[in-house]
Motif scaffolding. Structure first.
Motif, mmCIF file in Angstrom:
data_model
loop_
_atom_site.group_PDB
_atom_site.id
_atom_site.type_symbol
_atom_site.label_atom_id
_atom_site.label_comp_id
_atom_site.label_asym_id
_atom_site.label_seq_id
_atom_site.Cartn_x
_atom_site.Cartn_y
_atom_site.Cartn_z
ATOM 1 N N LYS A 27 -9.001 3.459 -8.321
ATOM 2 C CA LYS A 27 -8.995 3.740 -6.893
ATOM 3 C C LYS A 27 -7.694 3.263 -6.235
ATOM 4 O O LYS A 27 -7.081 2.292 -6.669
ATOM 5 C CB LYS A 27 -10.195 3.048 -6.228
ATOM 6 C CG LYS A 27 -11.513 3.771 -6.546
ATOM 7 C CD LYS A 27 -12.607 3.396 -5.563
ATOM 8 C CE LYS A 27 -13.040 1.941 -5.753
ATOM 9 N NZ LYS A 27 -14.138 1.564 -4.841
ATOM 10 N N ILE A 28 -7.329 3.939 -5.167
ATOM 11 C CA ILE A 28 -6.117 3.572 -4.436
ATOM 12 C C ILE A 28 -6.173 2.110 -4.024
ATOM 13 O O ILE A 28 -5.185 1.380 -4.151
ATOM 14 C CB ILE A 28 -5.951 4.486 -3.195
ATOM 15 C CG1 ILE A 28 -5.523 5.892 -3.647
ATOM 16 C CG2 ILE A 28 -4.932 3.907 -2.220
ATOM 17 C CD1 ILE A 28 -5.350 6.895 -2.516
ATOM 18 N N SER A 29 -7.351 1.663 -3.576
ATOM 19 C CA SER A 29 -7.476 0.281 -3.109
ATOM 20 C C SER A 29 -7.445 -0.715 -4.267
ATOM 21 O O SER A 29 -7.264 -1.913 -4.067
ATOM 22 C CB SER A 29 -8.775 0.116 -2.314
ATOM 23 O OG SER A 29 -9.867 0.544 -3.127
ATOM 24 N N ARG A 31 -5.412 -0.146 -7.104
ATOM 25 C CA ARG A 31 -4.149 -0.056 -7.837
ATOM 26 C C ARG A 31 -3.218 -1.264 -7.645
ATOM 27 O O ARG A 31 -2.676 -1.774 -8.636
ATOM 28 C CB ARG A 31 -3.383 1.228 -7.474
ATOM 29 C CG ARG A 31 -4.102 2.536 -7.760
ATOM 30 C CD ARG A 31 -4.147 2.936 -9.202
ATOM 31 N NE ARG A 31 -2.844 2.950 -9.833
ATOM 32 C CZ ARG A 31 -2.663 2.935 -11.156
ATOM 33 N NH1 ARG A 31 -3.708 2.906 -11.953
ATOM 34 N NH2 ARG A 31 -1.455 2.940 -11.667
ATOM 35 N N SER A 77 -4.942 -0.928 2.718
ATOM 36 C CA SER A 77 -5.484 0.288 2.144
ATOM 37 C C SER A 77 -6.835 0.519 2.795
ATOM 38 O O SER A 77 -7.870 0.416 2.156
ATOM 39 C CB SER A 77 -5.600 0.106 0.629
ATOM 40 O OG SER A 77 -6.145 1.253 0.051
ATOM 41 N N PHE A 101 -0.793 2.103 3.277
ATOM 42 C CA PHE A 101 -0.995 3.310 2.462
ATOM 43 C C PHE A 101 -1.683 4.406 3.287
ATOM 44 O O PHE A 101 -1.473 5.589 3.046
ATOM 45 C CB PHE A 101 -1.923 3.012 1.277
ATOM 46 C CG PHE A 101 -1.367 2.054 0.252
ATOM 47 C CD1 PHE A 101 -0.017 1.707 0.236
ATOM 48 C CD2 PHE A 101 -2.209 1.509 -0.722
ATOM 49 C CE1 PHE A 101 0.473 0.836 -0.728
ATOM 50 C CE2 PHE A 101 -1.723 0.642 -1.685
ATOM 51 C CZ PHE A 101 -0.379 0.301 -1.683
ATOM 52 N N LEU A 136 3.266 5.764 -0.307
ATOM 53 C CA LEU A 136 2.807 5.414 -1.659
ATOM 54 C C LEU A 136 3.043 3.951 -1.947
ATOM 55 O O LEU A 136 2.657 3.457 -2.988
ATOM 56 C CB LEU A 136 3.616 6.185 -2.706
ATOM 57 C CG LEU A 136 3.294 7.601 -3.075
ATOM 58 C CD1 LEU A 136 4.046 7.954 -4.341
ATOM 59 C CD2 LEU A 136 1.803 7.773 -3.295
ATOM 60 N N PHE A 149 0.273 2.479 -5.182
ATOM 61 C CA PHE A 149 -0.837 3.020 -5.990
ATOM 62 C C PHE A 149 -0.365 4.122 -6.927
ATOM 63 O O PHE A 149 -1.131 4.952 -7.388
ATOM 64 C CB PHE A 149 -1.992 3.490 -5.099
ATOM 65 C CG PHE A 149 -1.640 4.527 -4.070
ATOM 66 C CD1 PHE A 149 -1.802 5.880 -4.339
ATOM 67 C CD2 PHE A 149 -1.155 4.152 -2.825
ATOM 68 C CE1 PHE A 149 -1.491 6.838 -3.381
ATOM 69 C CE2 PHE A 149 -0.838 5.110 -1.861
ATOM 70 C CZ PHE A 149 -1.005 6.454 -2.137
#
Lengths: 707, 707
Positions: A27-29, A31, A77, A101, A136, A149
Motif C-alpha cells: 500500500k502507498i501508506s 511503502r 499519506s 503524497f 511520489l 511510494f
C-alpha cells in the motif's frame, strides 16, 4: 516564497514521522516505512496511526500531539482534506519539513485549487517546506532517506540529482538509467509544487558538494527570479543542469496585436533562455538519460577540440559521422604524426581517416587497439574519443580491462559505445569505470551536449568578465493604454537613442509640401492613425515621392484609402519623412511574457519572418553579447553578413539597438505591453540602422485591440 | 546484371556445400555447419575440406569435383585468391548459387578491386548469383537455411526481411529487435555486392508472399533502374520498405558551374526520391527497429484519421502530444459522443481531452480502461490508438489479457507503449499479440511513419491512375560542350514551351535602340557572353531602361563593366529584352546525378535559396503531381500561395514548367549536363511564368568551367 526555505531537514532528516502509516509493502501508506527499513535508514522513525500500537516492530503513535518535538520530516499519506489540519498540528510540534503524497488538490480542478492555495499559504506563513501535494515523494540514497511510494531498488548511487514535475516520468528515467547501471542519489517528484517548486530543488542540489549533475523533467517554471538564481548558481558551481522541457503551450490569453507577439511563444523563450544560461535542453527520454549518464561520468579535456571515433564496424562509423554532421560535432582532422603512427600500427586495409575503422580483426590483436586509442588521445585536436564495439560477449572480458585502463589514465572524454551489450558486458563496463552508451546515434547525441556545454562554458566565463554598461539613460516615457501614433512612438525610440527618419506631421497638402521641401526629396508619406496597425497593406503609405506634385497626389490617395478602410477613421495627420536608402530589413520588438517578463524579439524582415519563422526571442536584460548571439542565431544571418556582393551590414548597430530595446522595455514594463519596430533598416557596416516604423502597445487595452 | 538472377536456390536451398568447412562452433569456417545443425536444416549438407574425412558426423568431400551435381548453394569461407578458382569449379558442377564470406576484395583498395571485378564478370557470365564477397552471409529461418557466421539465436521468426550493406550494423538491428521479441525471417548481409546488389534482394523479398515488411541499412544504390523496379514492386505488393540511408556524400567529381548543382547532393535526392515512392526513410537505429516492429504488427484502419492517446501518466501524455506536433501526427479531435461516453465512464479528475489521462488509479478498475479504449476505437476520427503504461509488474498479468483482447478484436492500429517493461512483461505482451514499443517518444516516431505511409499510399494509388501525357514534343536541340549564350538558351526553352521575354540581339547602340523601340519601353539590357555566368554581380545587366538616351548610356556602361571583368572578354552582343512585371522569383534547373541521372531542381529565388537552403530536387521524369509536391515542399511555398495581400501566384504554370524541364533534360541527357533557369518569374495566378535567364551547360567542359 520570499524567504529561502531550508530543505536540509527534508533531504537529510535525522528523524521521520509517517502520518497514516501502515504495515506490509504494497500500500502507498506502507511503502515509506518498508523502503526506509529495506535501505537501512539510520535515523528515528515515528509512525502515526490511531488504529495500531505497533507497525513492523516500530511503536506506533496515536496522534501527532504524542510525537516528540523537532522531528525533521513528516510524510503525509492521508486524505486531501485531512492534510492541512495535520500540517498545522505538526507545525505546533515544530516539525521541520513535510512531503504530501495525497492527491485531490489543484490537479482535480476547481475543488482542489482552494485547498492547494491554503497549503501554499501554510508554507509561506510557517516557513516549513512541503514537498507536493500529489507527489511520489523523494529519496536521498546517501542518507538512505526515502519518503516515497515508488518501486525502487536503490541498488546504485551516482552523484546525480533528478527533479521531476511528473512522478511517473521521473520513475521511468530512474528505471531506464538503472538498466544502464546508473542511479540517482537524489530524486524528487515535485508534485503540484504548492510550497516548494522545481527551482527551489535545483538551488538546493546545486549547493550539495557531492552532486555533479542535476537533471530534470519540467513542464513549466513558476518564478523567473527564482529560476534565474538557481540556474546561475549551477553555472557558478559548474554543475550541468540537464532538462527535458515539455509542453508547447501558447501565450494564450496574452494573444496580442502585433506580429511580434504572434511569433513569440513560451517554449521558444525557454529554449533561447536555456541556451543563454548554458542549461542543456534535451529532446526525448533517451537523450535525457544518455546525457545525464555521459555528463556524470565524463572527464573533460581542458582544451577545446573535436571528436575522434574508433570503430570495429565501418557501418557504425558512417552512422556516427552522419550524426556528428547533423549535431554539429566536429570530427577532428588528425595531425600528420597521428596518421603516421596509426598507419604503422594498423593493418593496411584499416581506414585511418576519422572515423578510424580498425575492422573487427583488431580483436585478434588488442594491443594495437589500445595503442591506436592512446595515439589518438595524444592528438591535440581530440577533445573526446569514442570507441565503437558491439555484442561480442566472448571478447568482452579481454577488451574491457584494456579500455578500463585507458579510461582511468586519460583526462580526456573517453566514451565506449557498446551496442547490443549483454547484461554481463554492461556490468563489466560499469565496474571498469568506463562511460558507455548503447547505440551510435545515441552516443553522438549525448556527446554533442557535452562538447557544446564545454564550449559554451568557456565562452560564458569570458563574457561574464565583461561589465555590461547601460547604453541609454533610464527615462520616463508618458504611459498610455492601447496604441499611440507612429510619430510619438518614434520620438520614444529616439529618447532611447534609436535612429528614425527625419519627419514632420502635416495636417493638409500645403503643410505636407512644406515638410517635404524642408526634408528634401525623395520623401515618404504615411497616414497617422491609431486605427491602422499594418499600414502598407491598406495603401496608406507612399514611398519615393519625388516632387510637390507627387506629394499632392499621394496625399489625396492616402486619405482616400484611409477612408476606404474605415469611413469613421480618426486621422492624426500625414507623416512626411525622409526616404531612407538601402539595407536589410529586420524587425525588432518586445513583448511581456507572463513568466519571463519583458522579452526582446528579432526577426528577419518582410514576409520572411512569417514564412520562414525566422525569429529569436530572449528575456531582457540583454548584454551586447546576448544581442550578438541572437543576431547570429537567425537563419538569415548570412544575409546580414553579406551575400552576392552586397553587405556586410551594420550588425554591431543592430546589436546595440536590441540592447536599447531591452533597456526600454524593462524601464517601461509597468505600462508597456508590446513594442513592434518593423522594419528596422540595417545599413551597410558603419552606417547604423534606422527604425522605419514603431508600434507601441500599452497594457489594459492590448487585449481588446487584438485582431 | 542484364538477366534477372534466380535467388530461390540461394535462400531456399535443398542442398548446401560448405567449401573450407571445419568442425566446432567458434571459427568462421565452422559456424555455418554449426548453425545449420543447431536450427535443424532439413536439406543435404556437403562439407568440402581435403584435411578431413568427416566433420561433425557429416562425410567430408576431398574436393569440389567429388561433389554431386546441381547443389543449390555453396558457402565459401576460403582465402580471397582461392575464391574464383573454386567458383569456376563449382560452376562446372552446376552449383546454383553461392555466398562468399572471404574479405580481401574491393574493401582493401586497389589490390582487391581487380579480384572483385573478376567476380562480377563470373556472375554476369554464368548467371550464378553470388552473395558477397566480404559478407556475413544470410539466413532464411522458414527453411532453417543459415549461411552465416553471425551470433544468432533464431529464437523468433516474423514476416520481415532485412538487407544490410554493413554486416555489423545488420547484426546490431537483429540483436535490438530480439530484445523487443521480434525476429527476421530473412536476413542478408550484401557485402561488397560484386554480383548481387541491395535491390536484387529487395526485388526477391518483395515477391515472397509471406513477407510483410522489408527493412534495410543502405549506404548507396548502384543502379537506378534496378532500384526503381524493386521499389515499384514493393509498392505494387503493398510491402513497406523501411530504409536507413547513411552517408552524406557530395556530388564530388561532378562539382559544377551553376548554383543549381552546388545546391544538389545525392542524399537530398535519395530523400526526395524515397518520399516520391513512399519508401519509409528513418533517421537512426531505434527508429529503424521500432518502425519495422510497428509495421509488421500493426493493423491498418481503412479510413484515414489521427491518433488518440490514453495514458496513465500525465507527463507521458504531454511528451507524446509534443512529439505528435513535432512529427506532424494529428491528434484526433474527439467526437462529442466519444467525449460524453468517456466522461460517464471515467473519474471526474481524469482529462478527457486527447491525450486522455485516465490516471494511474484506473488500474483499480480495469473495465473502465478497456471501456474507454473501446469507445475511442469507435470514434471515426481515430485511425490509431496508443495506450501508455509503465513498469508496474504486479498489474501486468491482469492488464495484458484485456489489452490483448482489444488488439485482436479491433481492425485499427493499436499500439501499447509500455515503458520500463520487465522481461516478463515483454514476453506477456508479445504472447498476447500486442504491438508494443518502449518509450513515449519512440512510439510516436514510429507511429508517424505508419500514418504517413498509409496517407501517402492512398495518395499514390489515386495518382497512379492518372495517365501522364507529355507536355512537350521530343525535339532535337543542337548539342554543344560547355556553355551557350543566354539568347540561344532561351530559344531552347521556348522550344520546350517555356516562356521567355521578347528580345533581340544588338551589335551596337543603334541596333539596341531599334530593338528597344520594337519591343517597347521599358526594356532590359544584358551582355551576351559565355564567359560571365552570374551577370548581375558584375554590373552587365541594366533593368528598367526607359528611353533611347538611357539605352545609349546603359549600353556603354555594360560594355565598360564587361571589359573591367575581363579585358579579353568575347562578347556575342547585347541582349535587349522586354521588362517583365512583378511576381515571385524562383529558380528551376536540372543536373545529371551519377546514380539518378537527370534530376530537376526547384528553389526559392534570389539570395534566399542560398541562405535558407530552400530547394528540392527529384529525379526526372516528373508527373504534374510530382511537380506540385515539389512546389509544396519548399519552405517558401507560402509566398507562392500569397501572403500580406500579394498573390496567389501561378503555381500550376510553375508545375508545368518543372515537367517541361524534366522532359527537356531527359530528352537531351546525352549532352546536357546542367540547366539553370534563374530566375523564373512566377506571375499572379492565371498569368503564367517567364524565364528571365537560362544557362545551359553541355557535358565534357562542365568540369573545366567550374569556378
Amino acid at each position: 516564497m520570499k524567504n529561502k526555505l531550508n530543505l536540509e531537514p527534508m533531504f537529510s532528516p535525522k528523524s521521520i514521522t509517517i502520518i497514516g502509516a501502515s504495515g506490509g509493502e504494497g500500500k502507498i501508506s506502507a511503502r515509506p516505512l518498508y523502503l526506509l527499513r529495506k535501505l537501512g535508514y539510520q535515523g528515528s522513525i515515528y509512525p502515526v496511526n490511531a488504529k495500531y500500537n505497533e507497525i513492523e516492530g516500530f511503536p506506533c503513535f496515536q496522534d501527532i500531539e504524542s510525537l516528540p518535538r523537532d522531528i525533521d520530516m513528516a510524510i503525509l499519506s492521508i486524505r486531501a482534506t485531512d492534510v492541512l489540519p495535520a500540517l498545522e498540528r505538526l507545525a505546533k510540534r515544530s516539525v521541520k519539513s513535510a512531503v504530501v503524497f495525497s492527491s485531490g488538490f489543484a490537479e482535480i480542478g476547481e475543488n482542489g485549487r482552494e485547498l492547494q492555495q491554503r497549503l501554499t499559504e501554510f508554507v509561506e506563513r510557517t516557513g516549513i517546506p512541503v514537498c507536493g501535494p500529489n507527489s511520489l515523494g523523494f529519496f536521498n540514497l546517501k542518507d538512505k532517506a526515502v519518503a516515497s511510494f515508488q518501486q525502487i531498488e536503490a541498488s546504485r548511487m551516482d552523484p546525480i540529482a533528478f527533479i521531476t514535475q511528473s512522478g511517473a516520468f521521473g520513475t521511468l528515467t530512474y528505471k531506464m538509467l538503472e538498466e544502464m547501471e546508473v542511479g540517482y542519489q537524489y530524486f524528487v517528484s515535485s508534485g503540484n509544487e504548492a510550497g516548494v517548486d522545481f527551482f527551489d530543488y535545483v538551488h538546493y542540489f546545486a549547493e550539495q558538494e557531492e552532486i555533479k549533475v542535476i537533471g530534470g523533467y519540467i513542464e513549466g517554471a513558476r518564478d523567473m527570479e527564482k529560476m534565474d538564481n538557481a540556474i546561475r548558481l549551477c553555472q557558478h558551481h559548474d554543475k550541468p543542469l540537464i532538462l527535458m522541457k515539455v509542453g508547447t503551450s501558447q501565450l494564450g490569453a496574452n494573444a496580442a496585436i502585433s506580429h511580434t507577439s504572434s511569433l513569440a511563444g513560451d517554449s521558444s523563450i525557454y529554449s533561447s533562455y536555456f541556451q543563454q544560461r548554458n542549461v542543456v535542453q534535451v529532446d526525448d527520454e533517451e537523450e535525457l538519460i544518455d546525457t545525464i549518464n555521459l555528463f556524470h561520468k565524463a572527464k573533460t579535456s581542458p582544451k577545446r577540440g573535436g571528436a575522434a571515433i574508433v570503430t570495429i564496424s565501418g557501418g557504425a562509423g558512417i552512422v556516427m559521422a552522419d550524426k556528428c554532421e547533423q549535431n554539429n560535432v566536429e570530427l577532428t582532422k588528425l595531425m600528420p604524426e597521428t596518421i603516421t603512427q596509426l598507419e604503422e600500427m594498423l593493418p593496411a586495409f584499416a581506414s585511418v581517416k576519422n572515423p578510424i575503422d580498425v575492422t573487427a580483426q583488431i580483436i585478434q590483436d588488442l594491443d594495437k587497439l589500445s595503442g591506436s586509442i592512446r595515439v589518438l588521445l595524444e592528438d591535440e585536436g581530440v577533445e573526446a574519443l569514442v570507441i565503437y564495439m558491439q555484442i561480442g560477449d566472448p571478447v568482452a572480458p579481454v577488451i574491457i580491462p584494456k579500455l578500463s585502463k585507458i579510461a582511468n589514465e586519460t583526462n580526456k572524454t573517453f566514451v565506449v559505445c557498446w551496442a547490443g551489450a549483454s547484461e554481463k558486458t554492461k556490468e563489466m563496463l560499469s565496474a571498469g569505470g568506463i562511460c558507455w552508451l548503447p547505440t551510435p546515434s545515441r552516443t553522438i547525441r549525448a556527446l554533442k551536449n557535452l562538447l557544446h556545454y564545454n564550449q559554451r562554458k568557456e565562452l560564458l566565463s569570458e563574457k561574464n568578465n565583461i561589465f555590461a554598461e547601460r547604453l541609454t539613460n533610464c527615462t520616463e516615457l508618458e504611459a498610455f493604454e492601447g496604441t499611440i501614433n507612429e510619430y510619438t512612438g518614434k520620438s520614444y525610440l529616439r529618447t532611447y537613442g534609436i535612429s528614425t527618419p527625419a519627419g514632420n506631421i502635416a495636417r493638409n497638402v500645403e503643410e505636407a509640401i512644406e515638410a517635404a521641401n524642408t526634408i528634401g526629396y525623395p520623401v515618404v508619406l504615411k497616414v497617422l492613425s491609431q486605427q491602422i496597425a499594418h499600414k502598407s497593406e491598406v495603401g496608406v503609405v507612399k514611398i519615393n515621392v519625388n516632387s510637390d506634385a507627387e506629394v499632392r497626389s499621394s496625399f489625396e490617395e492616402i486619405m482616400l484609402n484611409a477612408l476606404k478602410y474605415d469611413l469613421k477613421i480618426q486621422v492624426d495627420g500625414i507623416l512626411v519623412e525622409e526616404m531612407i536608402g538601402e539595407g536589410v530589413e529586420v524587425m525588432v520588438g518586445s513583448i511581456q511574457d507572463p513568466l519571463f517578463g519583458p522579452c526582446v524579439l528579432l526577426g528577419l524582415g518582410g514576409i520572411f519572418v512569417e514564412v520562414f519563422k525566422d525569429s529569436v526571442i530572449r528575456p531582457a536584460p540583454l548584454t551586447i553579447e546576448d544581442a550578438k548571439e541572437m543576431i547570429q542565431s537567425i537563419k538569415g544571418y548570412d544575409i546580414l553578413k553579406g551575400v552576392r556582393g552586397k553587405g556586410p551590414y551594420d550588425v554591431h548597430a543592430l546589436a546595440e539597438t536590441l540592447v536599447r530595446v531591452s533597456e526600454l522595455c524593462l524601464d517601461q514594463k509597468d505600462w508597456l505591453q508590446e513594442l513592434d519596430i518593423n522594419p528596422v533598416m540595417v545599413h551597410e557596416e558603419g552606417k547604423g540602422i534606422t527604425a522605419l516604423d514603431a508600434l507601441f502597445v500599452g497594457k489594459q487595452e492590448a487585449l481588446s485591440l487584438s485582431r
